[in-house]
Structure formats: structure tokens, C-alpha cells
Write a protein that holds these residues in place. Structure first.
Motif, PDB file in Angstrom:
ATOM      1  N   PRO A 204       0.810  -1.226   0.000  1.00 38.95           N
ATOM      2  CA  PRO A 204       0.000   0.000   0.000  1.00 38.95           C
ATOM      3  C   PRO A 204       0.847   1.283   0.000  1.00 38.95           C
ATOM      4  N   GLN A 205       2.062   1.223   0.506  1.00 41.49           N
ATOM      5  CA  GLN A 205       2.937   2.415   0.515  1.00 41.49           C
ATOM      6  C   GLN A 205       4.352   1.997   0.083  1.00 41.49           C
ATOM      7  N   PRO A 206       4.510   1.754  -1.211  1.00 49.27           N
ATOM      8  CA  PRO A 206       5.792   1.177  -1.664  1.00 49.27           C
ATOM      9  C   PRO A 206       6.991   2.058  -1.370  1.00 49.27           C
ATOM     10  N   GLU A 207       6.771   3.357  -1.245  1.00 49.54           N
ATOM     11  CA  GLU A 207       7.912   4.265  -1.024  1.00 49.54           C
ATOM     12  C   GLU A 207       8.463   4.150   0.393  1.00 49.54           C
ATOM     13  N   ARG A 208       7.766   3.427   1.276  1.00 52.40           N
ATOM     14  CA  ARG A 208       8.229   3.296   2.661  1.00 52.40           C
ATOM     15  C   ARG A 208       8.841   1.925   2.951  1.00 52.40           C
ATOM     16  N   ALA A 209       8.715   1.019   1.984  1.00 51.74           N
ATOM     17  CA  ALA A 209       9.113  -0.372   2.252  1.00 51.74           C
ATOM     18  C   ALA A 209      10.160  -0.824   1.232  1.00 51.74           C
ATOM     19  N   ILE A 210      10.763  -1.955   1.520  1.00 53.86           N
ATOM     20  CA  ILE A 210      11.696  -2.546   0.558  1.00 53.86           C
ATOM     21  C   ILE A 210      11.387  -4.043   0.458  1.00 53.86           C
TER      22      ILE A 210
END
Ligand SMILES: O=C(O)CCC(=O)C(=O)O
Ligand SMILES: [Fe+2]
Length: 345
Positions: A204-210
Motif C-alpha cells: 500500500p505504501q511502496p515508497e516506505r518499504a523494501i
């Protein structure tokens, strides 16, 4: 969200990235990300000049697209759909085959998770040897197809790996006879191999995860198949001599497998080939899967720089090591493990 055993998270169910999976942006943006693709060499591994093209790609960036590999699209499709079927099972079923301490095989978080304070947005299933004992737990009545496909795939990957490894050694200036004489290749038929299926659920929030944090692979080389769609694999590429690095996307190509140079080939080549740093980012819409086939030397074999390469240069840079010894070093030192094998600093 009810808590689950073994700190496993069902990533398919979240509307927000939980704190446990939020990575600091300093980590995610340690280098700029290249906008365009097209920077990764494409090599027909049975084509003319294959050896020199492979050699150039292995020096930089340490990864390439292998085309002409001969693995049937039907088999690649079957592996992908079985990986999806496995990861779509309820978490409690997947945990029946969870990776036990000290074992490589089984279901769980990516093996490199232990080196990082945050969890990655992925789950994996690693297979070494016979798939039956796992498959019969996952699908008590319908496991034959899974076993057949995974066994056939490992055989095909071994052929691709053998071909690529031969090209790599030829490109280093060894002749066919010398290639056959090198334990590593002569014994490749008995090489250690592992297949890792990776699953990166839509985030849901790809910019926060890897999906998979930056790392190098430990063995000789890795042959990767990735599902069509958004992609996610990136490799770190140095801009010619400037020392500046960028993350370069390696999007899926229907005609190609991706080959990565691993740590032990860097060592075998006495530093000539680059053990490429890579990572996988996630995306909002696509459940991406990949199948990484790792090849390394048989457990008993000490791997050191090839003699001929040592004679041509300044002497060996590394001391010899077996794959299990090297994995032990990685467990303690992670990405400093190769440095610990350096003979001169
Ligand atoms: O899924 C990917 O693209 C990368 C997987 C990977 O690096 C690994 O399994 O070691
Ligand atoms: Fe990797």
C-alpha cells in the motif's frame, strides 16, 4: 491484526505499512535511482561472441540478461504459477513448512532479514534437494505437479548455469581444456544448488518499504526468472570511474533470464568480475514473484583465485574458502565477509 507465530506477517492483508516494515528513507535512497532502463547488457548465451560479451557484462555491472537460454516458456510459466499458488495459501498452511533454525530450506522471511532491524516486504520459499517433503505438507493430495515442475526447473537452471559459468571462465582467458580442468566446473555436476521462490505482495505504501534489501549473492552466480509486470529488481551500477553509483532497474523481459555474479565468483576471478549489489523494490498493484537459482561449489571444495589469473596479475587477492565457511563468515560480517578474506589491505 492478531499476532502470528514466529513473527510472521500476512503481507497480503495490510492497508498501511506497519512500523515494523517502514524503512528509513536514508536507507532506501542511499543512491539515486536511474530513470531509464536499457543499461543492462543483453547476451545470447549461444550466440557469436557470447564469451566476450558475458565477460564484459560480468566486469560491469556484474549482471546481464541471458537470452537464447532454451528454457521453455511453458516451464517458466508453470514455475511462476506454482509460486503464486504456494504464496497464496493461508499463512498457517505456509508455516507448516517454515524454515527451521540452522536450515536453509523452507518458508519464511528472506534469509538476509536477520541483518536488518526492519522487516522486508516479501516472503520466500527456499528449496534444496527433494521438494517432496515440503510439497506433501503444503498440498497433501496434490503435490506431484509441484515436485515435477520444480525438479525439471532445477535441471534446466543447472544447464543454463553451466553454460554461463563456462562462458565466464573462457572470457577470463582460460581455454576449453583448462575450463574442464578447473574443479569448480568439472564438479559443477555435483555443485550445490538452491532455488528460492520470492513473493512481493502489492504494497500500500511502496515508497516506505523494501522488498529485498541491498545485498550481493554469496555463491558463484544466480539465474533469476521474474514475473512479467511492474518489475522491481535493481542493480547498483557505478558511473565509469567516477565512483558515483546509481540504482538501475532490471525490468522483466519475456525472452530473458537475469544472471548475477556472486561473491564466490568475484573471489574465483581474483576480483575481475563484480559481485553485483542488487535489491528489489515493491509496487502498489502487482504481486510480483521471482525464482532465484543459486549455484555454488560443492560443500567440500575450497574456492580460491584461479592460478592462471593470479600469475597474470599481482598474486592472489583472496584466500581460499569453502561455501559453508563463507556463509558462516557472512552470518557474522554480512557484506564485509569478502574483506575478511583479503590477503592485502
Ligand atoms: O526478486 C528479485 O528480483 C531479487 C531476488 C534476490 O536478489 C535473491 O533472491 O537473492
Ligand atoms: Fe539476491
Amino acid at each position: 491484526m492478531p499476532s502470528l507465530p514466529h513473527e510472521h506477517y500476512d503481507l497480503h492483508t495490510y492497508l498501511h505499512v506497519p512500523e515494523s516494515h517502514v524503512w528509513p528513507s536514508s536507507h532506501l535512497h542511499d543512491h539515486p535511482t536511474a530513470a531509464g532502463a536499457g543499461e543492462i547488457p543483453v547476451v545470447d548465451i549461444f550466440g557469436p561472441d557470447a564469451a566476450s560479451l558475458v565477460g564484459a557484462a560480468c566486469r560491469s555491472p556484474g549482471a546481464f540478461y541471458a537470452t537464447g537460454h532454451g528454457v521453455s516458456p511453458r516451464l517458466l510459466g508453470d514455475v511462476e504459477s506454482l509460486a503464486r499458488r504456494l504464496f497464496s495459501l493461508p499463512l498457517r498452511r505456509k508455516l507448516l513448512v517454515s524454515r527451521r533454525p540452522g536450515s536453509v530450506s523452507g518458508y519464511g522471511r528472506p534469509p538476509l532479514s536477520s541483518f536488518f532491524p526492519k522487516f522486508m516486504w516479501s516472503e520466500g520459499f527456499t528449496l534444496v534437494g527433494d521438494p517432496l517433503r515440503f510439497a506433501s505438507l503444503l498440498w497433501p493430495h496434490r503435490h506431484h505437479f509441484f515436485c515435477e515442475v520444480m525438479e525439471e526447473y532445477m535441471k534446466e537452471m543447472k544447464k543454463v548455469g553451466e553454460r554461463v559459468m563456462r562462458l565466464m571462465l573462457l572470457s577470463l582467458g582460460l581455454d576449453e581444456e583448462e575450463v574442464d580442468g578447473i574443479g569448480a566446473v568439472a564438479e559443477l555436476a555435483r555443485a550445490a544448488e538452491a532455488l528460492q521462490l520470492n513473493s512481493y505482495p502489492a504494497c500500500p505504501q511502496p515508497e516506505r518499504a523494501i522488498g529485498m534489501a541491498a545485498h550481493t549473492d554469496s555463491g558463484f552466480l544466480t539465474v533469476l526468472h521474474q514475473s512479467a509486470g511492474a518489475g522491481g529488481l535493481q542493480v547498483l551500477r557505478e558511473d565509469g570511474g567516477s565512483g558515483l553509483c546509481r540504482w538501475v532497474a532490471v525490468p522483466p523481459r519475456p525472452d530473458a533470464l537475469v544472471v548475477n555474479v556472486g561473491d564466490l565468483f568475484h573471489l574465483l576471478s581474483n576480483g575481475r568480475f563484480k559481485n553485483v549489489r542488487h535489491r528489489a523494490v515493491v509496487n502498489r498493484f502487482d504481486h510480483r514473484v521471482s525464482a532465484a537459482y543459486f549455484i555454488g561449489p560443492p560443500d567440500h571444495l575450497k574456492i580460491g583465485p584461479i592460478n592462471k589469473l593470479v600469475d597474470m596479475g599481482l598474486g592472489p587477492i583472496f584466500r581460499p574458502v569453502t561455501w559453508p565457511e563463507y556463509l558462516g563468515l557472512r552470518t557474522r560480517l554480512f557484506d564485509k565477509a569478502l574483506d575478511a578474506l583479503k590477503l592485502h589491505n
